[in-house]
Design a protein around this motif. Sequence first.
Motif, mmCIF file in Angstrom:
data_model
loop_
_atom_site.group_PDB
_atom_site.id
_atom_site.type_symbol
_atom_site.label_atom_id
_atom_site.label_comp_id
_atom_site.label_asym_id
_atom_site.label_seq_id
_atom_site.Cartn_x
_atom_site.Cartn_y
_atom_site.Cartn_z
ATOM 1 N N ARG A 140 0.520 6.829 -3.347
ATOM 2 C CA ARG A 140 -0.589 6.396 -4.226
ATOM 3 C C ARG A 140 -1.931 6.666 -3.569
ATOM 4 O O ARG A 140 -2.847 7.197 -4.193
ATOM 5 C CB ARG A 140 -0.478 4.900 -4.521
ATOM 6 N N CYS A 141 -2.060 6.294 -2.297
ATOM 7 C CA CYS A 141 -3.338 6.486 -1.601
ATOM 8 C C CYS A 141 -3.675 7.967 -1.465
ATOM 9 O O CYS A 141 -4.836 8.368 -1.604
ATOM 10 C CB CYS A 141 -3.295 5.838 -0.218
ATOM 11 N N THR A 142 -2.650 8.770 -1.201
ATOM 12 C CA THR A 142 -2.892 10.211 -1.051
ATOM 13 C C THR A 142 -3.349 10.805 -2.378
ATOM 14 O O THR A 142 -4.280 11.620 -2.422
ATOM 15 C CB THR A 142 -1.628 10.928 -0.530
ATOM 16 N N ALA B 48 5.710 4.763 -1.225
ATOM 17 C CA ALA B 48 5.002 4.660 -2.510
ATOM 18 C C ALA B 48 3.502 4.408 -2.266
ATOM 19 O O ALA B 48 2.647 5.025 -2.910
ATOM 20 C CB ALA B 48 5.613 3.547 -3.353
ATOM 21 N N GLU B 49 3.203 3.532 -1.318
ATOM 22 C CA GLU B 49 1.796 3.226 -1.003
ATOM 23 C C GLU B 49 1.097 4.459 -0.436
ATOM 24 O O GLU B 49 -0.033 4.801 -0.812
ATOM 25 C CB GLU B 49 1.767 2.077 0.015
ATOM 26 N N LEU B 50 1.782 5.123 0.492
ATOM 27 C CA LEU B 50 1.233 6.356 1.064
ATOM 28 C C LEU B 50 0.960 7.372 -0.047
ATOM 29 O O LEU B 50 -0.109 8.002 -0.079
ATOM 30 C CB LEU B 50 2.228 6.941 2.080
ATOM 31 N N GLY C 70 -0.817 -6.563 6.980
ATOM 32 C CA GLY C 70 -0.431 -6.063 5.659
ATOM 33 C C GLY C 70 0.939 -5.437 5.612
ATOM 34 O O GLY C 70 1.358 -4.945 4.582
ATOM 35 N N CYS D 43 6.046 12.449 5.326
ATOM 36 C CA CYS D 43 7.290 12.163 4.588
ATOM 37 C C CYS D 43 7.912 13.544 4.429
ATOM 38 O O CYS D 43 7.372 14.396 3.713
ATOM 39 C CB CYS D 43 6.983 11.522 3.234
ATOM 40 N N VAL E 126 3.685 0.474 5.971
ATOM 41 C CA VAL E 126 3.247 1.321 4.852
ATOM 42 C C VAL E 126 4.490 1.907 4.168
ATOM 43 O O VAL E 126 5.321 2.535 4.830
ATOM 44 C CB VAL E 126 2.351 2.469 5.375
ATOM 45 N N SER E 127 4.598 1.692 2.882
ATOM 46 C CA SER E 127 5.745 2.268 2.163
ATOM 47 C C SER E 127 5.402 3.685 1.710
ATOM 48 O O SER E 127 4.221 4.065 1.630
ATOM 49 C CB SER E 127 6.085 1.410 0.938
#
Length: 125
Positions: A15-17, A11-13, A5, A53, A8-9
């Motif tokens: 959103r998931c958080t 933005a993805e991190l 996949g 981050c 991990v971006s």
Amino acid sequence: RQGYGGAVSLAELGRCTWVFLHTLATQFPENPTKQQQRDAKELMMILTRIYPCKECAEHLTTVIEANPPKTSSGSEFSQWMCQIHNSVNRSIGKPEFPCRRVDMRWGSMNCEGNVCNLKGRPFRP
Ligand code: FAD
């Protein structure tokens, strides 16, 4: 991570958080124990130290200093989480979310037999 996949971006991190944090907040008991209140506060403080981050973690620190976690009830905690997310949204130029809709957006979980729902269950460490 090729074949798994991709990287991990941020933005993805993010959103998931947020999925995790808003779900946790809307499932948080309306009458939390002292331990649950401490745990929720500590979770947020831990994120300011180890969220992967640096800019986001520093930013979260500033946001939480200005508006410390409110965990004395489930509704208070989920409204607080919405405010925190809106502070982040503002600072990165994203639209604010209407916090009165937070239960509608995050309040239900797709799992059978209420197994995901902490509400109404006594806390067992
Ligand atoms: P997201 O902001 O990830 O939101 C996901 C969904 O949540 C939205 O689609 C919407 O349905 C809902 N939502 C939006 N706002 C709210 C709200 N206030 N309350 C409830 N639900 C809402 N990115 C940076 O570039 N700089 C940063 O400093 C930064 N700091 C961050 C700090 C933390 C603690 C976290 C978790 C993330 C941070 N991010 C930061 C990432 C950023 O917040 C977004 O997650 C990312 O930009 C992806 O945005 P998105 O548009 O997919 O929606």
